[in-house]
Design a protein around this motif. Structure first.
Motif, PDB file in Angstrom:
ATOM      1  N   ILE A  20      11.696 -43.752   7.711  1.00 54.95           N
ATOM      2  CA  ILE A  20      13.085 -44.154   7.909  1.00 54.95           C
ATOM      3  C   ILE A  20      13.928 -42.887   7.900  1.00 54.95           C
ATOM      4  O   ILE A  20      13.808 -42.063   6.999  1.00 54.95           O
ATOM      5  CB  ILE A  20      13.551 -45.100   6.787  1.00 54.95           C
ATOM      6  CG1 ILE A  20      12.680 -46.353   6.783  1.00 54.95           C
ATOM      7  CG2 ILE A  20      15.025 -45.443   6.952  1.00 54.95           C
ATOM      8  CD1 ILE A  20      12.891 -47.238   5.580  1.00 54.95           C
ATOM      9  N   PHE A  21      14.748 -42.723   8.941  1.00 51.59           N
ATOM     10  CA  PHE A  21      15.612 -41.561   9.069  1.00 51.59           C
ATOM     11  C   PHE A  21      17.069 -42.003   8.943  1.00 51.59           C
ATOM     12  O   PHE A  21      17.493 -42.930   9.616  1.00 51.59           O
ATOM     13  CB  PHE A  21      15.406 -40.882  10.424  1.00 51.59           C
ATOM     14  CG  PHE A  21      14.011 -40.361  10.607  1.00 51.59           C
ATOM     15  CD1 PHE A  21      13.677 -39.105  10.160  1.00 51.59           C
ATOM     16  CD2 PHE A  21      13.039 -41.126  11.221  1.00 51.59           C
ATOM     17  CE1 PHE A  21      12.398 -38.604  10.322  1.00 51.59           C
ATOM     18  CE2 PHE A  21      11.756 -40.644  11.389  1.00 51.59           C
ATOM     19  CZ  PHE A  21      11.433 -39.382  10.933  1.00 51.59           C
ATOM     20  N   VAL A  22      17.819 -41.313   8.096  1.00 54.50           N
ATOM     21  CA  VAL A  22      19.246 -41.576   7.933  1.00 54.50           C
ATOM     22  C   VAL A  22      19.970 -40.306   8.362  1.00 54.50           C
ATOM     23  O   VAL A  22      19.888 -39.280   7.693  1.00 54.50           O
ATOM     24  CB  VAL A  22      19.601 -41.943   6.474  1.00 54.50           C
ATOM     25  CG1 VAL A  22      21.099 -42.184   6.339  1.00 54.50           C
ATOM     26  CG2 VAL A  22      18.815 -43.152   6.030  1.00 54.50           C
ATOM     27  N   ASN A  23      20.654 -40.380   9.508  1.00 52.13           N
ATOM     28  CA  ASN A  23      21.329 -39.216  10.076  1.00 52.13           C
ATOM     29  C   ASN A  23      22.832 -39.371   9.887  1.00 52.13           C
ATOM     30  O   ASN A  23      23.449 -40.245  10.492  1.00 52.13           O
ATOM     31  CB  ASN A  23      20.991 -39.088  11.561  1.00 52.13           C
ATOM     32  CG  ASN A  23      21.542 -37.834  12.182  1.00 52.13           C
ATOM     33  OD1 ASN A  23      22.427 -37.198  11.637  1.00 52.13           O
ATOM     34  ND2 ASN A  23      21.008 -37.481  13.336  1.00 52.13           N
ATOM     35  N   PRO A  24      23.449 -38.507   9.056  1.00 56.57           N
ATOM     36  CA  PRO A  24      24.886 -38.618   8.842  1.00 56.57           C
ATOM     37  C   PRO A  24      25.708 -38.209  10.071  1.00 56.57           C
ATOM     38  O   PRO A  24      26.893 -38.510  10.138  1.00 56.57           O
ATOM     39  CB  PRO A  24      25.150 -37.658   7.674  1.00 56.57           C
ATOM     40  CG  PRO A  24      24.043 -36.663   7.752  1.00 56.57           C
ATOM     41  CD  PRO A  24      22.860 -37.421   8.281  1.00 56.57           C
TER      42      PRO A  24
END
Length: 52
Positions: A20-24
């Motif tokens: 899971i990638f969380v890109n701000p």
């Protein structure tokens, strides 16, 4: 430059195992979550100018 600050996690449960990638920096993404959009530096400058 578009992925600086992205956090990565790994989820593992009975139904799936996935990263899971969380890109701000992402301003939007496709329905499947494989691609994302960011603002360009000129668009970001316009947005900052409007919020002031």
């Amino acid at each position: 430059m578009h992925v600086i600050g992205t956090e990565m996690d790994f989820a593992d449960d009975k139904l799936r195992s996935e990263f899971i990638f969380v890109n701000p920096n992402a301003t939007g993404q496709c329905g499947c979550g494989e691609s994302f959009m960011t603002t360009t530096s000129s668009e970001a400058a316009k947005l900052r100018g409007k919020s002031s």
